[in-house]
Design a protein around this motif. Structure first.
Motif, PDB file in Angstrom:
ATOM      1  N   UNK A  75     -10.294   4.221  -1.767  1.00 49.68           N
ATOM      2  CA  UNK A  75      -9.190   4.764  -1.353  1.00 49.68           C
ATOM      3  C   UNK A  75      -8.567   5.979   0.035  1.00 49.68           C
ATOM      4  N   UNK A  76      -9.377   6.078   0.420  1.00 47.41           N
ATOM      5  CA  UNK A  76      -9.566   6.573   2.031  1.00 47.41           C
ATOM      6  C   UNK A  76      -9.385   5.293   2.705  1.00 47.41           C
ATOM      7  N   UNK A  77     -10.694   4.575   2.360  1.00 50.23           N
ATOM      8  CA  UNK A  77     -10.779   3.317   3.259  1.00 50.23           C
ATOM      9  C   UNK A  77      -9.181   2.548   2.919  1.00 50.23           C
ATOM     10  N   UNK A  78      -8.404   2.496   2.045  1.00 51.62           N
ATOM     11  CA  UNK A  78      -7.065   1.789   2.277  1.00 51.62           C
ATOM     12  C   UNK A  78      -6.226   2.696   2.922  1.00 51.62           C
ATOM     13  N   UNK A  79      -6.505   3.792   3.101  1.00 52.83           N
ATOM     14  CA  UNK A  79      -5.521   4.645   3.739  1.00 52.83           C
ATOM     15  C   UNK A  79      -5.599   4.796   5.227  1.00 52.83           C
ATOM     16  N   UNK A  80      -6.816   4.133   6.193  1.00 50.23           N
ATOM     17  CA  UNK A  80      -7.611   3.877   7.228  1.00 50.23           C
ATOM     18  C   UNK A  80      -6.638   2.828   7.587  1.00 50.23           C
ATOM     19  N   UNK A  81      -7.107   1.815   6.843  1.00 49.29           N
ATOM     20  CA  UNK A  81      -6.434   0.114   7.207  1.00 49.29           C
ATOM     21  C   UNK A  81      -4.332   0.413   7.222  1.00 49.29           C
ATOM     22  N   UNK A  82      -4.152   1.491   6.109  1.00 50.90           N
ATOM     23  CA  UNK A  82      -2.470   1.384   6.223  1.00 50.90           C
ATOM     24  C   UNK A  82      -2.612   2.517   7.872  1.00 50.90           C
TER      25      UNK A  82
ATOM     26  N   UNK B 155       0.461   3.516 -11.729  1.00 55.29           N
ATOM     27  CA  UNK B 155      -0.289   3.509 -10.513  1.00 55.29           C
ATOM     28  C   UNK B 155      -0.212   3.168  -9.668  1.00 55.29           C
ATOM     29  N   UNK B 156       0.137   1.740  -9.866  1.00 51.00           N
ATOM     30  CA  UNK B 156       0.999   1.025  -8.914  1.00 51.00           C
ATOM     31  C   UNK B 156       2.221   1.451  -8.571  1.00 51.00           C
ATOM     32  N   UNK B 157       3.250   1.668  -9.135  1.00 51.20           N
ATOM     33  CA  UNK B 157       4.471   2.103  -8.557  1.00 51.20           C
ATOM     34  C   UNK B 157       4.049   3.360  -8.326  1.00 51.20           C
ATOM     35  N   UNK B 158       3.420   4.672  -8.400  1.00 51.09           N
ATOM     36  CA  UNK B 158       3.149   6.070  -7.762  1.00 51.09           C
ATOM     37  C   UNK B 158       2.250   5.480  -6.024  1.00 51.09           C
ATOM     38  N   UNK B 159       1.316   4.427  -6.910  1.00 44.76           N
ATOM     39  CA  UNK B 159       1.242   4.155  -4.711  1.00 44.76           C
ATOM     40  C   UNK B 159       2.302   3.192  -3.530  1.00 44.76           C
ATOM     41  N   UNK B 160       2.898   3.292  -4.649  1.00 45.75           N
ATOM     42  CA  UNK B 160       4.534   2.207  -4.035  1.00 45.75           C
ATOM     43  C   UNK B 160       4.773   3.356  -3.218  1.00 45.75           C
ATOM     44  N   UNK B 161       5.569   4.501  -3.944  1.00 41.26           N
ATOM     45  CA  UNK B 161       6.257   5.107  -3.984  1.00 41.26           C
ATOM     46  C   UNK B 161       5.818   5.833  -2.798  1.00 41.26           C
ATOM     47  N   UNK B 162       4.539   6.595  -2.986  1.00 39.09           N
ATOM     48  CA  UNK B 162       3.329   7.398  -1.747  1.00 39.09           C
ATOM     49  C   UNK B 162       3.552   6.591  -0.721  1.00 39.09           C
ATOM     50  N   UNK B 163       3.671   5.111  -0.354  1.00 37.58           N
ATOM     51  CA  UNK B 163       3.600   4.942   0.682  1.00 37.58           C
ATOM     52  C   UNK B 163       4.229   4.329   1.318  1.00 37.58           C
ATOM     53  N   UNK B 164       6.098   4.341   0.762  1.00 38.17           N
ATOM     54  CA  UNK B 164       7.033   4.497   0.965  1.00 38.17           C
ATOM     55  C   UNK B 164       7.277   5.398   2.220  1.00 38.17           C
ATOM     56  N   UNK B 165       6.800   6.379   1.290  1.00 39.50           N
ATOM     57  CA  UNK B 165       7.015   8.025   1.872  1.00 39.50           C
ATOM     58  C   UNK B 165       5.877   8.148   3.071  1.00 39.50           C
ATOM     59  N   UNK B 166       4.979   7.529   3.296  1.00 38.34           N
ATOM     60  CA  UNK B 166       4.330   7.592   4.401  1.00 38.34           C
ATOM     61  C   UNK B 166       4.711   7.017   5.604  1.00 38.34           C
TER      62      UNK B 166
ATOM     63  N   UNK C 286       2.660  -3.760   3.739  1.00 35.53           N
ATOM     64  CA  UNK C 286       1.720  -2.615   3.475  1.00 35.53           C
ATOM     65  C   UNK C 286       1.056  -2.026   2.339  1.00 35.53           C
ATOM     66  N   UNK C 287       1.839  -2.421   0.985  1.00 35.72           N
ATOM     67  CA  UNK C 287       1.305  -2.281  -0.250  1.00 35.72           C
ATOM     68  C   UNK C 287       0.284  -3.969  -0.752  1.00 35.72           C
ATOM     69  N   UNK C 288       0.213  -4.227  -0.139  1.00 33.22           N
ATOM     70  CA  UNK C 288      -0.653  -5.192  -0.131  1.00 33.22           C
ATOM     71  C   UNK C 288      -1.746  -4.669   0.385  1.00 33.22           C
ATOM     72  N   UNK C 289      -1.996  -4.352   1.767  1.00 27.50           N
ATOM     73  CA  UNK C 289      -2.654  -3.863   2.398  1.00 27.50           C
ATOM     74  C   UNK C 289      -3.409  -2.951   2.182  1.00 27.50           C
ATOM     75  N   UNK C 290      -3.181  -2.002   1.490  1.00 33.50           N
ATOM     76  CA  UNK C 290      -3.695  -0.991   0.782  1.00 33.50           C
ATOM     77  C   UNK C 290      -4.595  -1.251  -0.658  1.00 33.50           C
ATOM     78  N   UNK C 291      -3.818  -2.462  -1.534  1.00 34.28           N
ATOM     79  CA  UNK C 291      -4.331  -2.465  -2.489  1.00 34.28           C
ATOM     80  C   UNK C 291      -5.428  -3.361  -2.639  1.00 34.28           C
ATOM     81  N   UNK C 292      -5.542  -4.452  -1.476  1.00 35.93           N
ATOM     82  CA  UNK C 292      -6.636  -5.179  -1.094  1.00 35.93           C
ATOM     83  C   UNK C 292      -7.977  -4.759  -0.734  1.00 35.93           C
ATOM     84  N   UNK C 293      -7.603  -3.595   0.349  1.00 35.10           N
ATOM     85  CA  UNK C 293      -8.718  -2.740   0.824  1.00 35.10           C
ATOM     86  C   UNK C 293      -9.657  -1.285   0.256  1.00 35.10           C
ATOM     87  N   UNK C 294      -8.042  -1.264  -0.823  1.00 34.56           N
ATOM     88  CA  UNK C 294      -8.788  -0.805  -1.950  1.00 34.56           C
ATOM     89  C   UNK C 294     -10.029  -0.625  -3.392  1.00 34.56           C
TER      90      UNK C 294
END
Length: 231
Positions: A20-27, A62-73, A86-94
């Motif tokens: 998750x941290x790696x995905x967020x760093x990429x984001x 969980x995918x919907x929750x993460x998408x909402x969190x990324x929208x907030x970010x 960005x959602x696609x990028x996060x999940x690819x890395x995750x």
């Protein structure tokens, strides 16, 4: 008689935090590439956005929750129009970074010769995308085919149906006290609390066994089977 061992996924078999941290760093890197304003956004803020939306959406996939969190970010830098990419990028890395804890493969190899193994999770960590392809006789994922999340009783009923044995023949193994200890016991399954962090036990119904690592699980299950035979 214990015949079936069913596992939670994230933080039980899978070391999710680094992924998750790696995905967020990429984001964050991508946000900064798109907008100078993102230079002031921190990784800690991105991490906090999950908690900010989770309460309202805890029952959602969980995918919907993460998408909402990324929208907030992304809103922190006026980049919400990039949400899909960005959602696609996060999940690819995750998923690229999600792997089992080191103690998991040898434990599963030992247990496979003694028990039927199952995988049942609230999350979206699909076994085949996280280094666990072919390890389990059955896999269950919340929100597939209408299955509600743990701790709904229907989740554990689905585990029993997939296992094809009485609930008392099944052990559920996981790190969450509420989801992997209390709720399975309430549904008639046995439970093993995987307490990697050495946390104190919460009050209430205890697990049938507690282990600090997957390396301890084969012996703990053998002890439970011996108790069951002697009851």
């Amino acid at each position: 008689m214990l015949t079936t061992v069913v596992f939670d996924a994230d933080e039980t078999l899978l070391d999710l935090r680094p992924a998750v941290t790696g995905g967020l760093v990429a984001v964050l890197d991508e946000m900064r590439r798109h907008a100078p304003a993102a230079a002031g956004v921190t990784l800690a803020e991105l991490e906090s956005d999950w908690g900010a939306v989770f309460g309202e959406l805890s029952a959602a996939p969980v995918t919907e929750i993460r998408r909402a969190a990324l929208a907030r970010s992304l809103a922190r830098a006026a980049l919400v129009h990039h949400l899909d990419e960005i959602t696609d990028l996060f999940f690819a890395q995750r998923f690229a970074l999600t792997r089992p804890f080191p103690d998991v493969p040898p434990a599963l190899a030992t247990l496979r010769g003694r028990y039927t193994l199952g995988f049942a999770t609230n999350g979206n960590s699909r076994a085949e995308r996280c280094g666990l392809a072919g390890e389990f006789t059955f896999e269950l994922y919340a929100h597939e085919n209408g299955l509600p999340k743990k701790p709904a009783p229907e989740f554990y009923a689905a585990v029993v149906a997939a296992a094809g044995v009485p609930a008392g023949h099944i052990v559920y193994v996981g790190d969450s006290w509420e989801h992997d200890v209390v709720a399975p016991r309430r549904a008639g399954l046995r439970s093993v609390w995987l307490n990697r962090l050495g946390l104190p036990r919460p009050p209430g119904c205890p697990p049938d066994a507690e282990v600090a690592s997957m390396a301890e699980l084969p012996a703990a299950l053998a002890d439970l089977g011996a108790v069951a035979v002697g009851e």
